[in-house]
Scaffold this motif. Structure first.
Motif: not given
Length: 326
Positions: A116-136
């Motif tokens: 099996p592989v393993h996924l490293i998660v290092f960022d979130v760009m959208h959550l719920g109904s909100q875009s997070l791309t403009a956040l620092p």
């Protein structure tokens, strides 16, 4: 898919930020895997897209359960799919057979059961109904860590703020690919290779023996396009790869003359590598090459030429390559 399509932000090759700016940056381990953007619709489903935009969900069936990790909350996550070796380190050679199975779900399922592989998660760009791309970055990272994404086949490794020199040294000591430096105030720039993210690849250098070459094409016609190199191991000259970059025009011309003078019909490598169009030479030229890591077969990954080593004998270019790796 109802979530927005977000191409991954890319890092620019570079060096550590100045010491006086160290506290303005976060440092993450650079992993040797496949970049993915994961789309979680909030209904238990998951869609994985490669950097090219291709749907590769079927290649990694063990990651389907991630679709349920956030319940009914939709999200778009950035990460890297890894295949880990016995020491828990990312091994791209192990991952390669999985990467081509996006259209072969039955084979992918069998491979997932075995390795099996393993996924490293290092960022979130959208959550719920909100875009997070403009956040620092710092705020996105805080949001990501609050999600608590740690499971059997995925995790969210910590990022280190400041202490970049120590972080880079730690990756070298542990044989890791390198470091990614991310400015704390940086927004997420979809599809952009940004100076706000800097990647530093740990490169190694070793001495090799030139045992052959491949003719160049186009503007390199009449010159070597690449040299075939090896290292001494267990009394034999083992082939460790081809090197096609790192020379100036003058250096390539000089090398061409040396190769012509050393021409032979006998392949010096044992075993003989399967290289179409190879021209063999007497293995007396020693050079130094830079590379990122070795494959499981002992080949050098991403090698580039540094310099000739006339001060060394061919016997000096030795390496520990076990018999079962070639």
């Amino acid at each position: 898919m109802t979530l927005p399509l977000i191409p991954p932000m890319l890092a620019t090759p570079g060096s550590l930020p100045p010491a006086g700016q160290d506290s303005r940056w976060a440092y993450e381990t650079k992993q040797d895997g496949q970049r993915v953007v994961a789309y979680l619709e909030g209904d238990g489903s998951i869609l994985l897209r490669a950097r090219s935009g291709e749907d590769i969900t079927a290649a990694y069936p063990e990651l389907r359960a991630l679709g349920e990790a956030l319940g009914a909350t939709p999200a778009v996550l950035d990460g890297e799919v890894l295949a880990l070796d016995e020491q828990g380190r990312a091994d791209f050679q192990l991952l390669q057979p999985r990467m081509g199975l996006a259209h072969a779900p039955a084979r992918a399922a069998r491979q997932a059961a075995k390795a099996p592989v393993h996924l490293i998660v290092f960022d979130v760009m959208h959550l719920g109904s909100q875009s997070l791309t403009a956040l620092p970055y710092a705020r996105r990272r805080a949001q990501l860590e609050r999600l608590g994404l740690h499971g059997p086949f995925w995790s969210t490794p910590a990022a280190l703020v400041g202490h970049g020199e120590q972080a880079l040294q730690a990756t070298r000591e542990h044989g890791l690919e390198g470091l990614v430096c991310k400015r704390l105030d940086s927004v997420y720039e979809p599809g952009v290779r940004s100076r706000a993210w800097i990647k530093i690849r740990n490169m190694r250098s070793e001495d090799v023996v030139v045992g052959g070459w491949l003719p160049g094409k186009g503007r390199l016609s009449g010159l070597p396009g690449a040299v075939l190199v090896g290292q001494r191991a267990a009394g034999r000259l083992r082939y460790v790869g081809s090197v096609g970059t790192g020379w100036s025009e003058a250096e390539r011309s000089q090398l061409a003359a040396l190769l012509r003078a050393a021409a032979t019909e006998v392949c010096p490598f044992d075993p003989v590598p399967s290289v179409v169009g190879a021209r063999w030479v007497v293995p007396r030229l020693v050079g130094e090459v830079r590379y990122s890591t070795r494959t499981r077969a002992g080949l050098l990954r991403q090698p580039s030429w540094l310099r000739l080593r006339p001060d060394l004998a061919p016997e000096d270019a030795a390496a520990d390559i076990p018999d079962d790796r070639v």
